[in-house]
Enzyme design. Structure first.
Site, mmCIF file in Angstrom:
data_model
loop_
_atom_site.group_PDB
_atom_site.id
_atom_site.type_symbol
_atom_site.label_atom_id
_atom_site.label_comp_id
_atom_site.label_asym_id
_atom_site.label_seq_id
_atom_site.Cartn_x
_atom_site.Cartn_y
_atom_site.Cartn_z
ATOM 1 N N ASP A 192 0.853 -1.187 0.000
ATOM 2 C CA ASP A 192 0.000 0.000 0.000
ATOM 3 C C ASP A 192 0.894 1.244 0.000
ATOM 4 O O ASP A 192 1.893 1.311 0.730
ATOM 5 C CB ASP A 192 -0.927 0.005 1.221
ATOM 6 C CG ASP A 192 -2.075 0.985 1.073
ATOM 7 O OD1 ASP A 192 -3.222 0.539 0.934
ATOM 8 O OD2 ASP A 192 -1.806 2.215 1.085
ATOM 9 N N ILE A 193 0.532 2.249 -0.782
ATOM 10 C CA ILE A 193 1.365 3.440 -0.916
ATOM 11 C C ILE A 193 1.318 4.315 0.343
ATOM 12 O O ILE A 193 2.262 5.077 0.598
ATOM 13 C CB ILE A 193 0.948 4.237 -2.185
ATOM 14 C CG1 ILE A 193 2.079 5.086 -2.691
ATOM 15 C CG2 ILE A 193 -0.304 5.064 -1.948
ATOM 16 C CD1 ILE A 193 1.850 5.663 -4.095
ATOM 17 N N ASN B 18 -12.961 -3.037 2.340
ATOM 18 C CA ASN B 18 -13.843 -1.885 2.515
ATOM 19 C C ASN B 18 -14.845 -1.892 1.366
ATOM 20 O O ASN B 18 -14.454 -2.082 0.208
ATOM 21 C CB ASN B 18 -13.042 -0.583 2.511
ATOM 22 C CG ASN B 18 -12.162 -0.454 3.746
ATOM 23 O OD1 ASN B 18 -12.550 -0.863 4.836
ATOM 24 N ND2 ASN B 18 -10.972 0.110 3.576
ATOM 25 N N GLY C 203 -15.162 3.633 3.615
ATOM 26 C CA GLY C 203 -13.930 4.290 3.181
ATOM 27 C C GLY C 203 -13.327 3.715 1.913
ATOM 28 O O GLY C 203 -12.145 3.918 1.644
ATOM 29 N N GLN C 204 -14.131 2.998 1.108
ATOM 30 C CA GLN C 204 -13.579 2.489 -0.153
ATOM 31 C C GLN C 204 -13.266 3.657 -1.076
ATOM 32 O O GLN C 204 -14.132 4.516 -1.298
ATOM 33 C CB GLN C 204 -14.554 1.516 -0.841
ATOM 34 C CG GLN C 204 -13.956 0.895 -2.100
ATOM 35 C CD GLN C 204 -14.816 -0.215 -2.709
ATOM 36 O OE1 GLN C 204 -15.928 -0.489 -2.247
ATOM 37 N NE2 GLN C 204 -14.286 -0.840 -3.754
ATOM 38 N N HIS D 223 -10.068 -5.151 -3.318
ATOM 39 C CA HIS D 223 -8.741 -5.435 -2.789
ATOM 40 C C HIS D 223 -8.867 -5.786 -1.325
ATOM 41 O O HIS D 223 -9.655 -5.183 -0.604
ATOM 42 C CB HIS D 223 -7.803 -4.229 -2.978
ATOM 43 C CG HIS D 223 -8.415 -2.940 -2.549
ATOM 44 N ND1 HIS D 223 -9.349 -2.273 -3.335
ATOM 45 C CD2 HIS D 223 -8.285 -2.196 -1.423
ATOM 46 C CE1 HIS D 223 -9.745 -1.185 -2.704
ATOM 47 N NE2 HIS D 223 -9.124 -1.108 -1.534
ATOM 48 N N LEU D 224 -8.076 -6.766 -0.930
ATOM 49 C CA LEU D 224 -8.078 -7.233 0.451
ATOM 50 C C LEU D 224 -6.877 -6.604 1.151
ATOM 51 O O LEU D 224 -5.732 -6.864 0.768
ATOM 52 C CB LEU D 224 -7.984 -8.758 0.458
ATOM 53 C CG LEU D 224 -8.010 -9.482 1.788
ATOM 54 C CD1 LEU D 224 -9.277 -9.168 2.581
ATOM 55 C CD2 LEU D 224 -7.919 -10.997 1.548
ATOM 56 N N HIS D 225 -7.162 -5.762 2.157
ATOM 57 C CA HIS D 225 -6.064 -5.171 2.924
ATOM 58 C C HIS D 225 -5.514 -6.222 3.890
ATOM 59 O O HIS D 225 -6.281 -6.863 4.610
ATOM 60 C CB HIS D 225 -6.564 -3.997 3.774
ATOM 61 C CG HIS D 225 -7.012 -2.800 3.014
ATOM 62 N ND1 HIS D 225 -6.232 -1.672 2.861
ATOM 63 C CD2 HIS D 225 -8.180 -2.529 2.375
ATOM 64 C CE1 HIS D 225 -6.907 -0.757 2.174
ATOM 65 N NE2 HIS D 225 -8.077 -1.251 1.868
HETATM 66 P P1 5GP Z 1 -9.662 1.542 0.012
HETATM 67 O O1 5GP Z 1 -9.706 2.884 0.698
HETATM 68 O O2 5GP Z 1 -10.340 1.598 -1.345
HETATM 69 O O3 5GP Z 1 -10.142 0.387 0.848
HETATM 70 O O4 5GP Z 1 -8.147 1.228 -0.221
HETATM 71 C C1 5GP Z 1 -7.391 1.786 -1.244
HETATM 72 C C2 5GP Z 1 -5.967 1.678 -0.827
HETATM 73 O O5 5GP Z 1 -5.155 1.892 -1.955
HETATM 74 C C3 5GP Z 1 -5.563 2.735 0.217
HETATM 75 O O6 5GP Z 1 -5.074 2.100 1.381
HETATM 76 C C4 5GP Z 1 -4.506 3.561 -0.502
HETATM 77 O O7 5GP Z 1 -3.452 3.978 0.347
HETATM 78 C C5 5GP Z 1 -4.021 2.616 -1.582
HETATM 79 N N1 5GP Z 1 -3.546 3.296 -2.779
HETATM 80 C C6 5GP Z 1 -4.134 4.370 -3.375
HETATM 81 N N2 5GP Z 1 -3.433 4.710 -4.475
HETATM 82 C C7 5GP Z 1 -2.386 3.840 -4.557
HETATM 83 C C8 5GP Z 1 -1.306 3.701 -5.485
HETATM 84 O O8 5GP Z 1 -1.167 4.440 -6.460
HETATM 85 N N3 5GP Z 1 -0.431 2.699 -5.243
HETATM 86 C C9 5GP Z 1 -0.550 1.850 -4.179
HETATM 87 N N4 5GP Z 1 0.377 0.902 -4.045
HETATM 88 N N5 5GP Z 1 -1.558 1.951 -3.296
HETATM 89 C C10 5GP Z 1 -2.468 2.939 -3.486
#
Ligand code: 5GP
Ligand code: ZN
Length: 114
Positions: free
Chosen positions: A30-31, A87, A93-94, A100-102
């Site tokens: 995750d970035i 999410n 918070g999606q 994607h599975l964190h």
């Molecule tokens: P969500 O909020 O949809 O459950 O999770 C999206 C995740 O993607 C977040 O934790 C966010 O930090 C990560 N993310 C967003 N943009 C990028 C990116 O460009 N590269 C990577 N590796 N992760 C990203």
């Protein structure tokens, strides 16, 4: 899928740090990590949310969860503990609409989540 961040990462149009990849799933860092280990297990098939899954995706989801467990063990957080999170939609918070599975761990995590 056009204009999908994770499709672009999986196609190598955008950069990411890959931890694992096979023909169906990938795992990237995750970035913006929320814990010492914060990885994302992503299917190559574009599925917008968990609500868009069909029974045809049962095996795919199973493989994502199994791989997440294997990776947690490889990162030596298996026994201490870790969390797997999907999410779904706004209130959860999606932000990226490609499921994607964190995989989060490496520190004591609070419960209930914020
Ligand atoms: P969500 O909020 O949809 O459950 O999770 C999206 C995740 O993607 C977040 O934790 C966010 O930090 C990560 N993310 C967003 N943009 C990028 C990116 O460009 N590269 C990577 N590796 N992760 C990203
Ligand atoms: Zn996508």
């Amino acid at each position: 899928m056009e204009n999908c961040l994770f499709c672009k990462i999986l196609n190598r149009e955008l950069k990411a740090e890959f931890i694992y990849e096979n023909d169906e799933i990938a795992c990237i860092k995750d970035i913006h990590p929320q814990a010492p280990t914060h990885l994302l297990i992503i299917p190559k098939k574009h599925i917008a949310t968990i609500l868009d899954l069909t029974h045809n995706d049962e095996k795919l989801i199973g493989k994502m969860v199994l791989k997440a467990g294997e990776i947690a063990s490889e990162f030596n957080i298996g026994n201490k503990g870790f969390r797997l999170i999907f999410n779904c939609n706004k209130d959860a918070g999606q932000t990226v609409y490609h499921i994607h599975l964190h995989l989060v761990g490496g520190r004591k995590l609070k419960w209930p989540p914020g």
